[in-house]
Every structure is written in C-alpha cells, then in structure tokens.
Design a protein around this motif. Structure first.
Motif, PDB file in Angstrom:
ATOM      1  N   ALA A 295     -27.242 -46.433  77.231  1.00 17.97           N
ATOM      2  CA  ALA A 295     -26.704 -46.781  76.018  1.00 17.97           C
ATOM      3  C   ALA A 295     -27.004 -45.586  75.083  1.00 17.97           C
ATOM      4  N   GLU A 296     -28.179 -45.137  75.300  1.00 20.91           N
ATOM      5  CA  GLU A 296     -28.785 -43.994  74.355  1.00 20.91           C
ATOM      6  C   GLU A 296     -28.048 -42.659  74.907  1.00 20.91           C
ATOM      7  N   MET A 297     -27.731 -42.510  75.965  1.00 22.20           N
ATOM      8  CA  MET A 297     -27.082 -41.342  76.738  1.00 22.20           C
ATOM      9  C   MET A 297     -25.850 -41.377  76.106  1.00 22.20           C
ATOM     10  N   LEU A 298     -25.046 -42.392  76.206  1.00 28.53           N
ATOM     11  CA  LEU A 298     -23.530 -42.766  75.872  1.00 28.53           C
ATOM     12  C   LEU A 298     -23.625 -42.211  73.996  1.00 28.53           C
ATOM     13  N   LYS A 299     -24.840 -42.701  73.465  1.00 22.86           N
ATOM     14  CA  LYS A 299     -24.871 -42.113  72.106  1.00 22.86           C
ATOM     15  C   LYS A 299     -24.686 -40.913  71.882  1.00 22.86           C
TER      16      LYS A 299
ATOM     17  N   GLN B 102     -34.958 -35.481  57.470  1.00 22.73           N
ATOM     18  CA  GLN B 102     -34.448 -35.581  56.179  1.00 22.73           C
ATOM     19  C   GLN B 102     -33.107 -35.423  55.925  1.00 22.73           C
ATOM     20  N   GLY B 103     -32.467 -35.173  57.190  1.00 22.86           N
ATOM     21  CA  GLY B 103     -30.770 -34.930  57.080  1.00 22.86           C
ATOM     22  C   GLY B 103     -30.268 -35.480  58.531  1.00 22.86           C
ATOM     23  N   LEU B 104     -29.912 -34.177  59.023  1.00 27.66           N
ATOM     24  CA  LEU B 104     -29.083 -34.168  60.430  1.00 27.66           C
ATOM     25  C   LEU B 104     -29.699 -35.161  61.516  1.00 27.66           C
ATOM     26  N   ARG B 105     -31.225 -35.201  61.412  1.00 30.06           N
ATOM     27  CA  ARG B 105     -31.710 -36.074  62.611  1.00 30.06           C
ATOM     28  C   ARG B 105     -31.263 -37.433  62.386  1.00 30.06           C
ATOM     29  N   LYS B 106     -31.011 -37.793  61.370  1.00 26.30           N
ATOM     30  CA  LYS B 106     -30.458 -39.134  61.087  1.00 26.30           C
ATOM     31  C   LYS B 106     -29.379 -39.652  61.998  1.00 26.30           C
ATOM     32  N   ILE B 107     -28.481 -38.588  62.639  1.00 24.93           N
ATOM     33  CA  ILE B 107     -27.498 -38.835  63.385  1.00 24.93           C
ATOM     34  C   ILE B 107     -27.613 -39.572  64.530  1.00 24.93           C
ATOM     35  N   LEU B 108     -29.212 -39.564  65.046  1.00 23.17           N
ATOM     36  CA  LEU B 108     -29.663 -40.118  66.205  1.00 23.17           C
ATOM     37  C   LEU B 108     -29.670 -41.443  66.060  1.00 23.17           C
ATOM     38  N   ASN B 109     -29.409 -41.962  64.841  1.00 21.96           N
ATOM     39  CA  ASN B 109     -29.445 -43.457  64.493  1.00 21.96           C
ATOM     40  C   ASN B 109     -28.525 -43.955  64.527  1.00 21.96           C
ATOM     41  N   TYR B 110     -27.269 -43.533  65.052  1.00 22.70           N
ATOM     42  CA  TYR B 110     -25.911 -44.099  64.987  1.00 22.70           C
ATOM     43  C   TYR B 110     -26.052 -45.418  66.238  1.00 22.70           C
ATOM     44  N   GLY B 111     -25.681 -46.470  65.317  1.00 17.47           N
ATOM     45  CA  GLY B 111     -25.660 -47.612  66.124  1.00 17.47           C
ATOM     46  C   GLY B 111     -26.941 -48.497  66.043  1.00 17.47           C
ATOM     47  N   HIS B 112     -27.790 -47.612  65.494  1.00 23.57           N
ATOM     48  CA  HIS B 112     -29.200 -48.381  65.315  1.00 23.57           C
ATOM     49  C   HIS B 112     -29.493 -49.230  64.100  1.00 23.57           C
ATOM     50  N   THR B 113     -28.384 -48.948  62.839  1.00 22.37           N
ATOM     51  CA  THR B 113     -28.802 -49.769  61.720  1.00 22.37           C
ATOM     52  C   THR B 113     -28.634 -51.287  62.149  1.00 22.37           C
ATOM     53  N   LEU B 114     -27.558 -51.612  62.434  1.00 23.99           N
ATOM     54  CA  LEU B 114     -27.114 -52.679  62.979  1.00 23.99           C
ATOM     55  C   LEU B 114     -27.891 -53.367  64.141  1.00 23.99           C
ATOM     56  N   GLY B 115     -27.844 -52.352  65.081  1.00 26.09           N
ATOM     57  CA  GLY B 115     -28.627 -52.604  66.506  1.00 26.09           C
ATOM     58  C   GLY B 115     -30.021 -53.048  66.445  1.00 26.09           C
ATOM     59  N   HIS B 116     -30.692 -52.164  65.557  1.00 27.20           N
ATOM     60  CA  HIS B 116     -32.072 -52.571  65.245  1.00 27.20           C
ATOM     61  C   HIS B 116     -32.088 -53.930  64.553  1.00 27.20           C
ATOM     62  N   ALA B 117     -31.312 -54.298  63.734  1.00 27.84           N
ATOM     63  CA  ALA B 117     -31.444 -55.708  63.051  1.00 27.84           C
ATOM     64  C   ALA B 117     -31.167 -56.778  64.037  1.00 27.84           C
ATOM     65  N   ILE B 118     -30.175 -56.489  64.973  1.00 30.31           N
ATOM     66  CA  ILE B 118     -29.885 -57.335  65.998  1.00 30.31           C
ATOM     67  C   ILE B 118     -30.896 -57.711  66.905  1.00 30.31           C
ATOM     68  N   GLU B 119     -31.551 -56.577  67.200  1.00 28.63           N
ATOM     69  CA  GLU B 119     -32.662 -56.511  68.363  1.00 28.63           C
ATOM     70  C   GLU B 119     -33.846 -57.380  67.674  1.00 28.63           C
ATOM     71  N   SER B 120     -34.161 -57.153  66.450  1.00 24.53           N
ATOM     72  CA  SER B 120     -35.187 -57.656  65.883  1.00 24.53           C
ATOM     73  C   SER B 120     -34.943 -59.246  65.764  1.00 24.53           C
ATOM     74  N   TYR B 121     -33.832 -59.702  65.304  1.00 31.96           N
ATOM     75  CA  TYR B 121     -33.508 -60.946  65.326  1.00 31.96           C
ATOM     76  C   TYR B 121     -33.629 -61.831  66.527  1.00 31.96           C
ATOM     77  N   PHE B 122     -32.909 -61.309  67.573  1.00 26.84           N
ATOM     78  CA  PHE B 122     -32.985 -61.918  68.936  1.00 26.84           C
ATOM     79  C   PHE B 122     -34.532 -61.967  69.477  1.00 26.84           C
ATOM     80  N   LEU B 123     -35.631 -60.735  68.967  1.00 31.46           N
ATOM     81  CA  LEU B 123     -36.905 -61.068  69.343  1.00 31.46           C
ATOM     82  C   LEU B 123     -37.626 -62.269  68.791  1.00 31.46           C
ATOM     83  N   GLU B 124     -37.078 -62.393  67.341  1.00 34.68           N
ATOM     84  CA  GLU B 124     -38.003 -63.375  66.796  1.00 34.68           C
ATOM     85  C   GLU B 124     -37.365 -64.868  66.812  1.00 34.68           C
ATOM     86  N   SER B 125     -36.256 -64.995  67.525  1.00 35.44           N
ATOM     87  CA  SER B 125     -35.513 -66.023  67.394  1.00 35.44           C
ATOM     88  C   SER B 125     -35.748 -67.145  68.690  1.00 35.44           C
TER      89      SER B 125
END
Length: 354
Positions: free
Chosen positions: A178-182, A226-249
């Motif tokens: 999935a990270e490679m596809l990203k 500070q700027g460009l590197r943020k692009i590596l987080n595509y899919g991660h804003t909602l993805g991390h929230a989903i991962e965290s929720y499923f981890l604790e649920s």
C-alpha cells in the motif's frame, strides 16, 4: 543494486548491505553492540543476519513483543533499563532488526539513551523497507494515537535485505505494498501503472529501490517536514485515524497499517475529486485498485463519528486546522487542504458504494 545516499547516510541493498555493515563494524571500534528484535525476527531473521557478520563480535540481543500495541513508552523503558544494566555507553551501537515497530521504537530508544547512541536499521518487512528506511523518523504511540512521541534522527545506515521478505505472510506484504502504491500516486503515474500490474510479490527488488528513491528525493528537499515532505502523508490523515480507532476498539479486528491507509487513500481520493481537481476516472481507478487488493471494511455511523473525532490528533495539524494532502491528479499532490465537515461522511459513503 546500487546504494541510495541520503543527506546523512546510505541505504544499502542485499549483499552490499552486509558488506557495508562489516566494513562499518571493523572501522568503528564500538564499546558494545546490541540488536533489538521481536519474537518473529529473533526466530526468522536473526540467525541468517548473524551468520553474515564477519569478525569476532559479541552482541547482546534485546527482544521486545511484536505488534503495534507494544509500540509505547513502557517498551522503551524496558529497553533503556536493559541498556543501562548491560553497561551501554555513548560509544555503543544499536541495530534494529525488524519491522516498523522495531525500527521506529528502536531508533527512538537509541536516539534518547544517554542523549543519543549510534543505530542502524535493518527493516525486515516490506512496509519498513519502503517507508521507515528513509527520513530518520523515530517514535512511539501515545495510547492508540500513532507516532505522537518521537524525534527525527538519522541512523548510521539502513540495510535492505529482500531475503527477509520470504518470512512474511501475504497480508504483511500487502500492507507494505500500500505504501508503494502511495509513492506512485504522489509522485509518478508511470510507477503507479507499473505497480497496479503486479500480481505476485516475487522479485520486488527493483520496485523497492524505486520506492526508496522516491521517498529519499522528497526527504532531501524537506528533511523536517515543513512543506513538501507532507505529501508522504497522502491517505494517512484519515488512514491513521482509522488505524488508531481499530487498534483501541474491542469490537473490531485490528487493521494493519497498509490496510488502514488503503482506505484512507480512497477516502482522500474522494475529497480530492471534490476539492482539488482529481478526475472522476482517476478517482475510480484509485478505488478499484485498492478494493481489488484490500477487503472492504464496514463502518457504522458510530465508527465514523469516533474516527473523525481522532483527526484532531494528526501531526500535520496546526493552529487548530486539520490539514490534508490531496491529489490534483495522479502524480501531483497538493498540501495543507482544509476540508468542509460535510465532505467527510460523503467520502465514507463513496467508499461504501459498490
């Protein structure tokens, strides 16, 4: 396969990795040597790794329990105590042999013990090879919240040995893929097309090398995000929230990182179609590609509410704003996009559609 040089160290591959490690050990005169593993890499990876080390060295092996649930400060405390009891000093070396939990956590432990000792990362999962191998991000989770505590600190080198991929189950390989596809989505439409066509995980060396090159080119331009590197987080804003929720649920099976961000990339693809110009055809391509590889997950209204409540903890947030990385088109991202609140549930509805 040639090494990839970052601003601070090199990523070495396969036989050259062992050669570089042996040269480094011979030249460095470390006072003591430590290897951090989990129970899986202790059994499946450590024997062949040790067999390739030349010279008469004594390594202390420190084993931690596997899994994201153990990526916490308590595990760090145990390792710090072990290092102290075994007389580690600032001239010691820590080798982190494992997946992303081991390399993230082990790097953080080494970076903070006695204000910093040398460490080398040896990623053993596909996810760690293409993600944790570049950038110097170390850290642990705060409860179920991903990577809230940590520092950016560079290893002495990273060793990518693809032989270790043979120890992984299919699900773990898919998670890393999935990270490679990203990487294709944020940087290269041709690479995205190449990755889409892959039907087997045999012979990934060239694509692993490409993914490391893509991430390295981004990190070199923006090492502290500070700027460009943020692009590596595509899919991660909602993805991390989903991962965290499923981890604790207790009512849900834990999702692997790649499984969660695959969902995140579909959801954020929908947001991109609404806000940043991603075409309907490209959005459909993204959704079809990920759902062909990753089983669809069911979300109740309560799940979605709880997931969205976690967005406020995302590391890219600033001044109270939740900042997203979206796509103008495949291969062309845009950063720091804020989302109208009504679009979140629309994105989940789009994910649920057949």
């Amino acid at each position: 396969m040639e090494s990839i040089r970052t601003t601070a160290y090199a990523v070495h591959f396969n036989q050259l990795a062992y050669q570089s490690l042996n040269e480094h050990l011979a030249q460095s005169a470390y006072s003591s040597l430590f290897i951090i593993v989990d129970e899986n890499t202790y059994e499946c990876c450590l024997p062949s790794f040790m067999a390739a080390i030349e010279g008469d060295y004594h390594f202390e092996v420190l084993e931690i329990p596997s899994g994201e649930v153990n990526k916490n400060i308590d595990t760090c405390m145990n390792l710090w105590r072990a290092l102290s009891e075994l007389d580690a000093d600032r001239k010691s070396l820590v080798i982190n042999l494992g997946g992303g939990v081991v390399t993230d956590l082990g790097g953080f432990v080494a970076s903070t013990f006695k204000r910093g000792v040398d460490f080398i990362n040896v990623p053993t999962t596909l996810l760690a090879m293409v993600d944790a191998s570049v950038g110097g991000k170390t850290g642990v989770d705060l409860g179920s919240l991903k990577n809230q505590i940590g520092v950016i600190n560079q290893p002495k080198m990273v060793l990518v040995i693809s032989e270790f991929l043979k120890t992984l189950e299919e699900r773990q390989l898919q998670s890393g893929y999935a990270e490679m596809l990203k990487h294709g989505l944020i940087q290269s439409n041709p690479y995205w097309e190449t990755l889409k066509a892959v039907s087997t995980f045999d012979g990934l060396d060239t694509m692993i090398h490409t993914s490391v090159q893509i991430k390295n080119s981004v990190v070199i331009e923006d090492p502290t995000e500070q700027g460009l590197r943020k692009i590596l987080n595509y899919g991660h804003t909602l993805g991390h929230a989903i991962e965290s929720y499923f981890l604790e649920s207790p009512d849900h099976e834990t999702l692997l990182h790649g499984e969660a961000i695959a969902i995140g990339m579909i959801l954020e693809g929908y947001l991109a179609h609404q806000l940043s110009g991603l075409s309907e055809n490209e959005l459909r391509d993204i959704k079809t590609t990920f759902l062909s590889r990753y089983a669809k997950v069911e979300f109740t209204d309560e799940d979605i509410y709880n997931i969205l409540s976690l967005l406020k903890f995302d590391k890219k947030n600033s001044h109270g704003n939740i900042n997203f990385v979206l796509l103008k088109r495949i291969g062309e991202p845009v950063i720091d996009v804020q989302i109208p609140i009504n679009l979140y549930r629309e994105a989940f509805a789009y994910y649920k559609e057949q």
